[in-house]
Write a protein that holds these residues in place. Structure first.
Motif, PDB file in Angstrom:
ATOM      1  N   ILE A   9      -5.552  -5.182   5.583  1.00 50.99           N
ATOM      2  CA  ILE A   9      -4.677  -4.014   5.429  1.00 50.99           C
ATOM      3  C   ILE A   9      -5.330  -2.896   4.620  1.00 50.99           C
ATOM      4  CG2 ILE A   9      -2.573  -5.387   5.686  1.00 50.99           C
ATOM      5  CD1 ILE A   9      -2.178  -4.992   2.600  1.00 50.99           C
ATOM      6  N   GLU A  10      -6.593  -3.061   4.276  1.00 57.07           N
ATOM      7  CA  GLU A  10      -7.280  -2.059   3.455  1.00 57.07           C
ATOM      8  C   GLU A  10      -7.181  -0.656   4.062  1.00 57.07           C
ATOM      9  OE1 GLU A  10     -11.765  -0.867   1.938  1.00 57.07           O
ATOM     10  OE2 GLU A  10     -11.358  -2.942   2.495  1.00 57.07           O
ATOM     11  N   ASN A  11      -7.439  -0.523   5.348  1.00 56.56           N
ATOM     12  CA  ASN A  11      -7.391   0.801   5.985  1.00 56.56           C
ATOM     13  C   ASN A  11      -6.002   1.421   5.907  1.00 56.56           C
ATOM     14  OD1 ASN A  11     -10.099   0.777   6.608  1.00 56.56           O
ATOM     15  ND2 ASN A  11      -9.763  -0.119   8.632  1.00 56.56           N
ATOM     16  N   TYR A  12      -4.963   0.597   6.032  1.00 56.57           N
ATOM     17  CA  TYR A  12      -3.593   1.115   5.968  1.00 56.57           C
ATOM     18  C   TYR A  12      -3.265   1.571   4.544  1.00 56.57           C
ATOM     19  CZ  TYR A  12      -3.448  -1.310  10.420  1.00 56.57           C
ATOM     20  OH  TYR A  12      -3.727  -1.744  11.685  1.00 56.57           O
ATOM     21  N   TRP A  19      -4.766   2.573  -1.839  1.00 54.84           N
ATOM     22  CA  TRP A  19      -5.857   1.615  -2.004  1.00 54.84           C
ATOM     23  C   TRP A  19      -6.290   1.516  -3.459  1.00 54.84           C
ATOM     24  CZ3 TRP A  19      -7.722  -2.594  -0.362  1.00 54.84           C
ATOM     25  CH2 TRP A  19      -8.983  -3.022  -0.745  1.00 54.84           C
ATOM     26  N   HIS A  20      -6.434   2.646  -4.110  1.00 55.09           N
ATOM     27  CA  HIS A  20      -6.861   2.612  -5.510  1.00 55.09           C
ATOM     28  C   HIS A  20      -5.830   1.892  -6.370  1.00 55.09           C
ATOM     29  CE1 HIS A  20      -9.102   3.764  -9.044  1.00 55.09           C
ATOM     30  NE2 HIS A  20      -7.987   4.229  -9.580  1.00 55.09           N
ATOM     31  N   VAL A  21      -4.561   2.118  -6.117  1.00 52.45           N
ATOM     32  CA  VAL A  21      -3.505   1.438  -6.876  1.00 52.45           C
ATOM     33  C   VAL A  21      -3.602  -0.070  -6.664  1.00 52.45           C
ATOM     34  CG1 VAL A  21      -1.019   1.200  -7.199  1.00 52.45           C
ATOM     35  CG2 VAL A  21      -1.994   3.437  -6.721  1.00 52.45           C
ATOM     36  N   ALA A  22      -3.904  -0.486  -5.442  1.00 51.66           N
ATOM     37  CA  ALA A  22      -3.999  -1.913  -5.141  1.00 51.66           C
ATOM     38  C   ALA A  22      -5.173  -2.568  -5.853  1.00 51.66           C
ATOM     39  CB  ALA A  22      -4.116  -2.117  -3.629  1.00 51.66           C
ATOM     40  N   THR A  23      -6.197  -1.802  -6.187  1.00 50.91           N
ATOM     41  CA  THR A  23      -7.388  -2.381  -6.819  1.00 50.91           C
ATOM     42  C   THR A  23      -7.463  -2.118  -8.318  1.00 50.91           C
ATOM     43  OG1 THR A  23      -8.706  -0.405  -6.345  1.00 50.91           O
ATOM     44  CG2 THR A  23      -8.734  -2.165  -4.694  1.00 50.91           C
ATOM     45  N   ALA A 130       1.500  -4.148   5.188  1.00 46.09           N
ATOM     46  CA  ALA A 130       0.999  -3.098   4.285  1.00 46.09           C
ATOM     47  C   ALA A 130       2.164  -2.334   3.669  1.00 46.09           C
ATOM     48  CB  ALA A 130       0.066  -2.153   5.031  1.00 46.09           C
ATOM     49  N   ARG A 131       3.186  -2.034   4.456  1.00 45.97           N
ATOM     50  CA  ARG A 131       4.367  -1.331   3.922  1.00 45.97           C
ATOM     51  C   ARG A 131       5.066  -2.190   2.882  1.00 45.97           C
ATOM     52  NH1 ARG A 131       6.436   0.818   9.785  1.00 45.97           N
ATOM     53  NH2 ARG A 131       5.133   2.692   9.857  1.00 45.97           N
ATOM     54  N   ALA A 132       5.232  -3.476   3.177  1.00 45.55           N
ATOM     55  CA  ALA A 132       5.867  -4.379   2.215  1.00 45.55           C
ATOM     56  C   ALA A 132       5.009  -4.498   0.956  1.00 45.55           C
ATOM     57  CB  ALA A 132       6.089  -5.748   2.855  1.00 45.55           C
ATOM     58  N   TYR A 133       3.702  -4.529   1.117  1.00 42.24           N
ATOM     59  CA  TYR A 133       2.790  -4.617  -0.021  1.00 42.24           C
ATOM     60  C   TYR A 133       2.928  -3.380  -0.916  1.00 42.24           C
ATOM     61  CZ  TYR A 133      -1.463  -5.879  -2.540  1.00 42.24           C
ATOM     62  OH  TYR A 133      -2.351  -6.231  -3.510  1.00 42.24           O
ATOM     63  N   ILE A 134       3.030  -2.205  -0.296  1.00 48.89           N
ATOM     64  CA  ILE A 134       3.201  -0.958  -1.061  1.00 48.89           C
ATOM     65  C   ILE A 134       4.544  -0.981  -1.797  1.00 48.89           C
ATOM     66  CG2 ILE A 134       3.596   1.535  -0.838  1.00 48.89           C
ATOM     67  CD1 ILE A 134       1.459   1.457   1.447  1.00 48.89           C
ATOM     68  N   LEU A 135       5.607  -1.417  -1.122  1.00 48.69           N
ATOM     69  CA  LEU A 135       6.911  -1.518  -1.788  1.00 48.69           C
ATOM     70  C   LEU A 135       6.847  -2.468  -2.971  1.00 48.69           C
ATOM     71  CD1 LEU A 135       9.371  -1.631   1.245  1.00 48.69           C
ATOM     72  CD2 LEU A 135       9.199   0.171  -0.483  1.00 48.69           C
ATOM     73  N   GLU A 136       6.129  -3.577  -2.803  1.00 49.71           N
ATOM     74  CA  GLU A 136       6.005  -4.544  -3.893  1.00 49.71           C
ATOM     75  C   GLU A 136       5.205  -3.976  -5.050  1.00 49.71           C
ATOM     76  OE1 GLU A 136       4.930  -8.046  -6.174  1.00 49.71           O
ATOM     77  OE2 GLU A 136       3.476  -6.925  -5.031  1.00 49.71           O
ATOM     78  N   MET A 137       4.177  -3.175  -4.756  1.00 48.13           N
ATOM     79  CA  MET A 137       3.413  -2.527  -5.832  1.00 48.13           C
ATOM     80  C   MET A 137       4.305  -1.551  -6.600  1.00 48.13           C
ATOM     81  SD  MET A 137      -0.464  -1.675  -4.591  1.00 48.13           S
ATOM     82  CE  MET A 137      -0.033  -0.789  -3.118  1.00 48.13           C
ATOM     83  N   ILE A 138       5.078  -0.771  -5.868  1.00 53.91           N
ATOM     84  CA  ILE A 138       5.950   0.213  -6.522  1.00 53.91           C
ATOM     85  C   ILE A 138       6.993  -0.499  -7.369  1.00 53.91           C
ATOM     86  CG2 ILE A 138       7.716   1.971  -6.124  1.00 53.91           C
ATOM     87  CD1 ILE A 138       6.084   2.787  -3.603  1.00 53.91           C
ATOM     88  N   GLY A 139       7.684  -1.467  -6.792  1.00 54.54           N
ATOM     89  CA  GLY A 139       8.738  -2.163  -7.516  1.00 54.54           C
ATOM     90  C   GLY A 139       8.235  -3.210  -8.481  1.00 54.54           C
TER      91      GLY A 139
END
Length: 147
Positions: A9-12, A19-23, A130-139
């Motif tokens: 999901i890196e590209n998404y 991506w930077h937030v995830a790393t 990827a969308r769920a991963y972003i939501l989980e990062m935010i929350g």
């Protein structure tokens, strides 16, 4: 999901600007004493930290520099109360949560519903993950809450 993001999901994540937030949090350890000290020095009436040297605050530019999130574009200025959150959830994630309270999604539901995609996963499954991963990062750690 709160661990390392899948390379699938890196590209998404890059396309969404996350991506930077995830790393960025890899290898970080939270120091509870520092966090407690900052909480004690926060003044909600002025939105500043009262430190021995002077007052300071965190700006949107600070967040952009620290997390690498883009801050250009339209601003959200109001809450949407009449949205059909079930339909929005289904359109973005492909499943509907049993109970959505005013647009709030339980973090545990995200973690248990969206398992890391395998090499044989479809593009749609990767996008939804990827969308769920972003939501989980935010929350989970950008704006931590129970939901």
């Amino acid at each position: 999901m709160s661990g390392r993001s899948s390379l699938l999901i890196e590209n998404y994540l890059r396309k969404a600007g996350f991506w930077h937030v995830a790393t960025v949090s890899r290898g970080w350890k939270l120091d509870s004493k520092i966090i407690s000290t900052l909480i004690e020095r926060w003044r909600p009436e002025t939105h500043t930290f009262h430190l021995p040297c002077e007052e300071c605050t965190i700006t949107l530019k600070d967040v952009q520099l620290q997390l690498g999130l883009p801050v250009d574009g339209s601003a959200l200025t109001r809450s949407i109360q009449s949205a059909d959150w079930g339909a929005i959830c289904y359109n973005l994630l492909g499943v509907i949560l049993d109970n959505i309270y005013g647009g709030r999604i339980e973090m545990d539901w995200l973690r248990y519903t969206f398992l890391e995609p395998g090499n044989d996963s479809t593009e749609v499954e990767r996008i939804r993950y990827a969308r769920a991963y972003i939501l989980e990062m935010i929350g989970g750690y950008l704006m931590p809450d129970l939901s």
